[in-house]
Design a protein around this motif. Structure first.
Motif, mmCIF file in Angstrom:
data_model
loop_
_atom_site.group_PDB
_atom_site.id
_atom_site.type_symbol
_atom_site.label_atom_id
_atom_site.label_comp_id
_atom_site.label_asym_id
_atom_site.label_seq_id
_atom_site.Cartn_x
_atom_site.Cartn_y
_atom_site.Cartn_z
ATOM 1 N N MET A 399 0.912 -1.043 0.038
ATOM 2 C CA MET A 399 0.044 -0.112 -0.001
ATOM 3 C C MET A 399 0.785 1.311 0.036
ATOM 4 O O MET A 399 0.681 2.153 -0.746
ATOM 5 C CB MET A 399 -0.990 -0.035 1.230
ATOM 6 N N LEU A 400 1.662 1.157 0.779
ATOM 7 C CA LEU A 400 2.859 2.398 0.851
ATOM 8 C C LEU A 400 3.493 2.466 -0.403
ATOM 9 O O LEU A 400 3.853 3.571 -0.753
ATOM 10 C CB LEU A 400 3.955 2.401 2.095
ATOM 11 N N ILE A 401 3.974 1.509 -1.015
ATOM 12 C CA ILE A 401 4.618 1.702 -2.123
ATOM 13 C C ILE A 401 3.805 2.089 -3.409
ATOM 14 O O ILE A 401 4.239 2.976 -4.022
ATOM 15 C CB ILE A 401 5.330 0.163 -2.771
ATOM 16 N N GLY A 402 2.495 1.835 -3.144
ATOM 17 C CA GLY A 402 1.392 2.202 -4.058
ATOM 18 C C GLY A 402 1.312 3.833 -4.087
ATOM 19 O O GLY A 402 1.209 4.512 -5.069
ATOM 20 N N PHE A 403 1.440 4.186 -2.808
ATOM 21 C CA PHE A 403 1.294 5.612 -2.675
ATOM 22 C C PHE A 403 2.428 6.459 -3.075
ATOM 23 O O PHE A 403 2.379 7.482 -3.746
ATOM 24 C CB PHE A 403 1.191 6.058 -1.164
ATOM 25 N N MET A 404 3.724 5.676 -3.049
ATOM 26 C CA MET A 404 4.909 6.359 -3.560
ATOM 27 C C MET A 404 4.899 6.455 -5.047
ATOM 28 O O MET A 404 5.216 7.495 -5.869
ATOM 29 C CB MET A 404 6.165 5.558 -3.076
ATOM 30 N N ILE A 405 4.288 5.249 -5.799
ATOM 31 C CA ILE A 405 4.104 5.404 -6.999
ATOM 32 C C ILE A 405 3.148 6.610 -7.634
ATOM 33 O O ILE A 405 3.419 7.303 -8.530
ATOM 34 C CB ILE A 405 3.739 3.888 -7.664
ATOM 35 N N TYR A 406 2.068 6.603 -6.930
ATOM 36 C CA TYR A 406 1.038 7.564 -7.215
ATOM 37 C C TYR A 406 1.565 9.140 -7.111
ATOM 38 O O TYR A 406 1.464 9.894 -8.002
ATOM 39 C CB TYR A 406 -0.163 7.166 -6.300
ATOM 40 N N GLY A 407 2.392 9.237 -6.080
ATOM 41 C CA GLY A 407 3.015 10.604 -5.804
ATOM 42 C C GLY A 407 4.054 10.982 -6.861
ATOM 43 O O GLY A 407 3.869 12.189 -7.512
ATOM 44 N N VAL A 408 4.740 9.852 -7.252
ATOM 45 C CA VAL A 408 5.707 10.386 -8.159
ATOM 46 C C VAL A 408 5.024 10.542 -9.416
ATOM 47 O O VAL A 408 5.773 11.607 -10.150
ATOM 48 C CB VAL A 408 6.620 9.173 -8.401
ATOM 49 N N VAL A 409 4.036 9.757 -9.994
ATOM 50 C CA VAL A 409 3.447 9.813 -11.303
ATOM 51 C C VAL A 409 2.695 11.299 -11.294
ATOM 52 O O VAL A 409 3.009 12.140 -12.131
ATOM 53 C CB VAL A 409 2.378 8.887 -11.569
ATOM 54 N N MET A 410 1.955 11.632 -10.118
ATOM 55 C CA MET A 410 1.364 13.068 -10.115
ATOM 56 C C MET A 410 2.133 14.165 -10.139
ATOM 57 O O MET A 410 1.740 15.036 -10.781
ATOM 58 C CB MET A 410 0.364 13.053 -8.868
ATOM 59 N N ILE A 411 3.169 14.109 -9.578
ATOM 60 C CA ILE A 411 4.103 15.152 -9.537
ATOM 61 C C ILE A 411 4.801 15.452 -10.804
ATOM 62 O O ILE A 411 4.791 16.444 -11.396
ATOM 63 C CB ILE A 411 5.361 14.918 -8.516
ATOM 64 N N LEU A 412 5.126 14.425 -11.410
ATOM 65 C CA LEU A 412 5.923 14.500 -12.847
ATOM 66 C C LEU A 412 4.793 14.831 -13.923
ATOM 67 O O LEU A 412 5.081 15.507 -14.758
ATOM 68 C CB LEU A 412 6.358 13.285 -13.318
ATOM 69 N N VAL A 413 3.530 14.179 -13.991
ATOM 70 C CA VAL A 413 2.546 14.791 -14.649
ATOM 71 C C VAL A 413 2.179 16.148 -14.415
ATOM 72 O O VAL A 413 1.867 17.005 -15.553
ATOM 73 C CB VAL A 413 1.350 13.951 -14.551
ATOM 74 N N ALA A 414 2.108 16.390 -13.322
ATOM 75 C CA ALA A 414 1.785 18.043 -13.215
ATOM 76 C C ALA A 414 2.625 18.829 -13.462
ATOM 77 O O ALA A 414 2.468 20.067 -14.177
ATOM 78 C CB ALA A 414 1.210 18.170 -11.730
ATOM 79 N N THR A 415 4.099 18.579 -13.239
ATOM 80 C CA THR A 415 5.082 19.344 -13.649
ATOM 81 C C THR A 415 5.246 19.675 -14.922
ATOM 82 O O THR A 415 5.380 20.860 -15.730
ATOM 83 C CB THR A 415 6.367 18.628 -13.321
ATOM 84 N N ILE A 416 4.965 18.475 -16.019
ATOM 85 C CA ILE A 416 5.047 18.602 -17.415
ATOM 86 C C ILE A 416 3.915 19.126 -18.124
ATOM 87 O O ILE A 416 3.921 20.074 -18.998
ATOM 88 C CB ILE A 416 5.464 17.330 -17.791
ATOM 89 N N ILE A 417 2.554 18.660 -17.687
ATOM 90 C CA ILE A 417 1.256 19.290 -18.264
ATOM 91 C C ILE A 417 0.803 20.473 -18.021
ATOM 92 O O ILE A 417 0.242 21.099 -18.636
ATOM 93 C CB ILE A 417 0.448 17.842 -18.136
ATOM 94 N N LYS A 418 0.585 20.597 -16.491
ATOM 95 C CA LYS A 418 0.033 21.863 -16.027
ATOM 96 C C LYS A 418 0.819 23.086 -16.507
ATOM 97 O O LYS A 418 1.700 23.207 -16.635
ATOM 98 C CB LYS A 418 -0.090 21.853 -14.515
ATOM 99 N N LYS A 419 -0.131 24.131 -17.118
ATOM 100 C CA LYS A 419 0.383 25.302 -17.340
ATOM 101 C C LYS A 419 1.079 26.179 -16.219
ATOM 102 O O LYS A 419 0.456 26.119 -15.002
ATOM 103 C CB LYS A 419 -0.777 26.297 -17.889
ATOM 104 N N HIS A 420 2.135 26.924 -16.519
ATOM 105 C CA HIS A 420 2.934 27.385 -15.456
ATOM 106 C C HIS A 420 3.046 28.880 -15.921
ATOM 107 O O HIS A 420 3.125 29.244 -17.023
ATOM 108 C CB HIS A 420 4.375 26.836 -15.554
ATOM 109 N N SER A 421 3.144 29.841 -14.988
ATOM 110 C CA SER A 421 3.434 31.444 -15.266
ATOM 111 C C SER A 421 4.579 31.625 -14.610
ATOM 112 O O SER A 421 5.262 30.950 -13.548
ATOM 113 C CB SER A 421 2.297 31.865 -14.581
#
Length: 429
Positions: A399-421
């Motif tokens: 479960m904790l490993i799953g949380f880690m994978i989720y966090g890494v994926v969300m951070i990288l996706v938001a870093t690359i895809i979300k618009k930044h100013s």
């Protein structure tokens, strides 16, 4: 008056009602935490015995009575071997167990049988002496009594019952199991005493004062515990005591890491990715500094007794890292608006960490406990601390490993895809 037109004035009583209602729901499991069907194992080895051609099987009667009882507090489970029952205790399948020895009936009735046979032998001697019974007839009667199991050389022994409670499984549950098993031991003595005195009454046998104690206490109950909670171990409540600090510190660390990224003026994708990787690296550093620092502070300064300090510190570090990944990953997508949800999750889970499943409302048992991450965390803390189990790739770790994978994926996706100013206050994680 202008203040009467201000919406916040009217919102105050509404908001406080909503907040109090939410917290009332969160603490609902603690309003009336009555145990429901706490599982306790019964191992019946009793082979029964025969007295004057009459089969007596006290163990079977006791087993049937317990397993068929309509008690809401305890659910008795018949187990066919002592080893399986002990394995069930270690797996937290049962909170306690009771074992009836193979000669339970024989030993439990041995004193009554001895008293009856002694009385009958004395009665026969008296009648032979008085001439009421010829010696030949007395000899025949004696042989017949021996054929029916009436041997005057009956060896009087106390029947033995063993009870075992898993003290480390859950403090509240183990206390209830201990009380129930103690009560069963007392009731066994009472019931066998009644059965013995009834048999003596049917045989018209008078009991001498010296025999009364043996008849009234035919069973010896040996109580013991496994995984006993030691001094300076939180009284068995360490999973609860170590829940809020770990979860709260994980949220605070996540917020700091979140704002560390937001305020770093990384506008280009390349810089954002590098910053995200550094953010993850410091999440790992933060988790292990926090986990090891927390456990060694509790052990070295506060005197908490950890049998395996390094093992517990490693688990807490992994837990904090998993929680940080969960919270930080969610914040990168939903911003700080998600933080109150995590605080509410904590309040709604406090009772689940504190009480055994069987003391929670049925809705929680059926729909909340199995997937709630905090119950898995509490179970693992209990297993490592009180039950001396190693840190393995069990359901909690995955479960904790799953949380880690989720966090890494969300951070990288938001870093690359979300618009930044290029405006510092508007750069999201």
């Amino acid at each position: 008056m202008n203040i009467l037109k201000n919406k916040f004035l009217w919102l105050a009583p509404i908001v406080i009602l909503i907040v109090l209602g939410i917290f009332a729901l969160a603490f609902y499991p603690a309003f009336n935490p009555k145990p429901k069907e706490l599982p306790i194992a019964i191992v019946n080895k009793d082979k029964g015995t025969s007295i004057q051609d009459k089969k007596i099987d006290i163990g079977k009667k006791l087993e049937d009575k317990l397993t068929d009882s309509d008690s809401d507090t305890v659910k008795w489970k018949s187990v066919d071997s002592e080893k399986k029952a002990k394995d069930g205790l270690n797996e937290q399948k049962y909170y306690g167990m009771i074992v009836l020895e193979k000669d339970f009936s024989k030993h439990a009735m041995s004193k009554a049988q001895k008293v009856v046979m002694s009385a009958k032998q004395q009665e026969m001697k008296d009648k032979v002496k008085s001439g009421d019974i010829p010696p030949e007839k007395a000899k025949q009667m004696k042989e017949k009594m021996q054929q029916q199991g009436g041997n005057n050389d009956v060896k009087v022994e106390k029947a033995h019952v063993k009870t075992l409670v898993n003290d480390g499984a859950n403090k509240q549950a183990s206390q209830i199991a201990s009380q129930v098993l103690s009560g069963v031991g007392t009731n066994i003595n009472k019931q066998i005493t009644q059965q013995a005195t009834s048999m003596l009454g049917n045989q018209d046998v008078k009991v001498s004062p010296k025999d009364i104690n043996g008849l009234t206490n035919p069973v010896k109950v040996s109580d013991s515990k496994i995984h006993e909670v030691k001094d300076h171990q939180g009284g068995g409540n360490a999973p609860f005591l170590m829940f809020m600090p770990v979860w709260m510190s994980s949220i605070i660390a996540s917020v700091l890491l979140y704002y560390a990224f937001r305020t770093s003026n990384n506008v280009s994708i390349a810089n954002r990715v590098k910053a995200s990787l550094l953010q993850m690296l410091f999440a790992v550093i933060t988790a292990f500094v926090g986990g090891f620092g927390y456990i060694y502070f509790m052990s070295g300064v506060l005197g908490f007794d950890f049998p395996h300090t390094a093992r517990m510190a490693l688990f807490i570090s992994i837990t904090i890292l998993g929680f940080i990944a969960l919270v930080l990953g969610s914040m990168t997508v939903l911003t700080m608006l998600v933080v109150p949800i995590f605080f509410l999750a904590m309040f709604f889970s406090i009772q689940l960490v504190m009480f055994p499943k069987e003391m929670l409302p049925k809705f929680y048992q059926d729909y909340i406990v199995s997937w709630n991450p905090f119950t898995h965390y509490a179970t693992s803390v209990r297993e490592i601390l009180y039950m001396n189990q190693p840190l393995t790739l069990n359901s909690t770790t995955w479960m904790l490993i799953g949380f880690m994978i989720y966090g890494v994926v969300m951070i990288l996706v938001a870093t690359i895809i979300k618009k930044h100013s290029d405006k510092r206050t508007e750069i999201p994680s």
